[in-house]
Write a protein that holds these residues in place. Structure first.
Motif, short mmCIF file in Angstrom:
data_model
loop_
_atom_site.label_atom_id
_atom_site.label_comp_id
_atom_site.label_asym_id
_atom_site.label_seq_id
_atom_site.Cartn_x
_atom_site.Cartn_y
_atom_site.Cartn_z
N ARG A 189 -0.91 7.13 -0.24
CA ARG A 189 0.38 6.02 1.16
C ARG A 189 0.72 6.45 1.78
NH1 ARG A 189 -1.99 2.22 -2.46
NH2 ARG A 189 0.07 2.12 -4.04
N VAL A 190 1.14 7.72 1.98
CA VAL A 190 2.26 8.28 3.04
C VAL A 190 1.53 8.50 4.40
CG1 VAL A 190 3.74 8.82 1.40
CG2 VAL A 190 1.94 11.16 2.76
N PRO A 191 2.12 8.39 5.56
CA PRO A 191 1.52 8.94 6.76
C PRO A 191 1.41 10.71 6.44
CG PRO A 191 3.31 7.71 7.14
CD PRO A 191 3.62 8.33 5.73
N VAL A 192 0.54 10.75 7.17
CA VAL A 192 0.52 12.63 7.49
C VAL A 192 1.15 13.42 7.68
CG1 VAL A 192 -1.47 14.72 8.53
CG2 VAL A 192 -2.17 11.74 8.72
N GLY A 193 2.00 12.65 8.58
CA GLY A 193 3.50 13.98 8.51
C GLY A 193 4.70 13.76 7.34
N VAL B 38 -6.03 4.22 3.16
CA VAL B 38 -6.36 4.30 2.52
C VAL B 38 -6.63 4.94 1.20
CG1 VAL B 38 -8.02 2.02 1.70
CG2 VAL B 38 -6.96 1.62 4.55
N LEU B 39 -6.42 4.16 0.00
CA LEU B 39 -6.80 4.78 -0.92
C LEU B 39 -7.91 4.80 -1.50
CD1 LEU B 39 -3.73 5.11 -3.21
CD2 LEU B 39 -4.65 7.79 -1.49
N PRO B 40 -9.06 6.04 -2.09
CA PRO B 40 -10.22 5.66 -3.02
C PRO B 40 -10.01 4.78 -4.18
CG PRO B 40 -9.42 7.70 -3.13
CD PRO B 40 -8.61 7.54 -2.18
N TRP C 93 2.71 9.57 -12.91
CA TRP C 93 2.63 9.69 -11.11
C TRP C 93 1.82 8.26 -10.97
CZ3 TRP C 93 3.96 13.39 -7.51
CH2 TRP C 93 3.09 12.85 -6.29
N MET C 94 1.20 7.81 -11.98
CA MET C 94 0.15 6.98 -11.40
C MET C 94 0.88 5.27 -11.97
SD MET C 94 -2.49 8.09 -9.79
CE MET C 94 -3.08 5.78 -9.69
N ALA C 95 2.07 5.45 -12.48
CA ALA C 95 2.88 4.78 -12.89
C ALA C 95 3.64 4.49 -11.71
CB ALA C 95 3.65 4.58 -14.01
N LEU C 96 4.55 4.82 -10.94
CA LEU C 96 5.09 4.75 -9.48
C LEU C 96 4.07 4.65 -8.22
CD1 LEU C 96 7.82 7.64 -10.55
CD2 LEU C 96 8.00 5.00 -10.50
N VAL C 97 2.82 5.53 -8.39
CA VAL C 97 2.34 5.71 -6.82
C VAL C 97 0.94 4.17 -6.65
CG1 VAL C 97 3.17 7.56 -6.74
CG2 VAL C 97 0.91 7.12 -7.51
#
Length: 312
Positions: A155-159, A9-11, A307-311
């Protein structure tokens, strides 16, 4: 973040932190060199970020892509930027927006050198990867700034973070450095997600690491950890040994801090680039709020927006 593969969960200030980390990579390197011209230390990570950006663009369009290969092709474009040509026999990828923007960057003398292993490791016709590293046994601090880039993906898994950091390291280095790069990426990711509260997790991520890149990472973590309670600007100054406060017990009234100027020392731009990126991951742009303008600021701003436009 945890080891179960769950996404983060992103800040709320994720965008601010991404921008600050990109700025921090450039600021830490130029601070270490005491020079205003950009250098290879920060140029390679910015290209690698564009490589990940390209992979995200493919994903947005519903096309599968190999993130490691995208980073390698981006690294080859940075190699050409730094040396004037692609490595003999290597692919020659087409330029992207960042290649069109770099000629606009004002260079007063020359692009400063970075970790020599970064260029040496890319000077071949095959992509370095586990089982087939570009240089056997290579371990140096050049893997640290790129680890910061691989921690930015949201928002990707740690792996996934581990895999990206490992792949980025193997482009130029070997297994020992790759293990350090994974730890460096995970440390910075925890800082993005939990700011000052993440410091208690860092020591465990350093366990078992050996070699010069690991030694440098430990030193960064120790310096930043011991000053984690300071304000962002004070924490930045404390890392560089500037404007430190001397303790006094002569009065209950807070005295003005006494400026203590550290003795001149030869600094490693790769290490300081990562360190300021880590400070930026903790505090956001407040950590680099008093930094001088960089010749790379326009490129960094554009990279952040793309970057922000995509993520986001």
């Amino acid at each position: 973040m945890n080891e179960t593969g769950e996404s983060a969960v992103l800040p709320e200030n994720y965008s601010d932190k991404v921008f600050a980390i990109l700025l921090g990579l450039a600021d830490g390197a130029t601070h270490a060199r005491d020079d205003i011209d950009p250098g290879a230390t920060e140029i390679l990570p910015l290209y690698l970020a564009d490589g990940l950006l390209e992979a995200l663009e493919w994903a947005r369009d519903g096309v599968a892509s190999d993130e490691a290969a995208c980073m390698w092709l981006a690294a080859l474009r940075s190699y050409k930027k730094l040396t004037g040509s692609f490595p003999a026999g290597a692919p020659e990828p087409l330029g992207r927006w960042i290649d069109q923007e770099f000629p606009k960057v004002e260079i007063f003398e020359k692009i400063a050198d970075g970790d020599r292993q970064n260029i040496a490791g890319l000077n071949g016709n095959d992509m370095g990867q586990p089982g087939r590293p570009s240089t056997e046994g290579a371990d140096s601090t050049g893997v640290l700034p790129r680890a910061a880039i691989t921690a930015l993906l949201a928002r990707v898994p740690v792996g996934t973070t581990e895999s990206l950091a490992r792949s980025a390291a193997y482009l130029t280095h070997d297994a020992q450095a790759a293990k350090t790069a994974v730890a460096a990426a995970k440390i910075l990711r925890t800082a993005i997600e939990r700011s000052e509260a993440s410091v208690g997790e860092w020591e465990s991520l350093l366990e078992g690491l050996e070699g010069p890149s690991a030694d440098a990472l430990r030193e960064v973590v120790a310096k930043i950890s011991e000053n984690i309670a300071l304000s962002p600007v004070a924490a930045y100054d404390a890392y560089f040994g500037e404007n430190a406060m001397e303790a006094t017990d002569e009065s209950d009234v807070s005295a003005a801090p006494e400026v203590v100027v550290a003795d001149p020392e030869e600094r490693d731009p790769e290490v300081d680039a990562y360190a300021v990126a880590l400070l930026a991951a903790i505090y956001g742009t407040e950590a680099v709020g008093e930094r001088p303008a960089s010749a790379l600021d326009d490129i960094i701003s554009e990279l952040h927006d793309r970057w922000m436009a995509l993520v986001d």
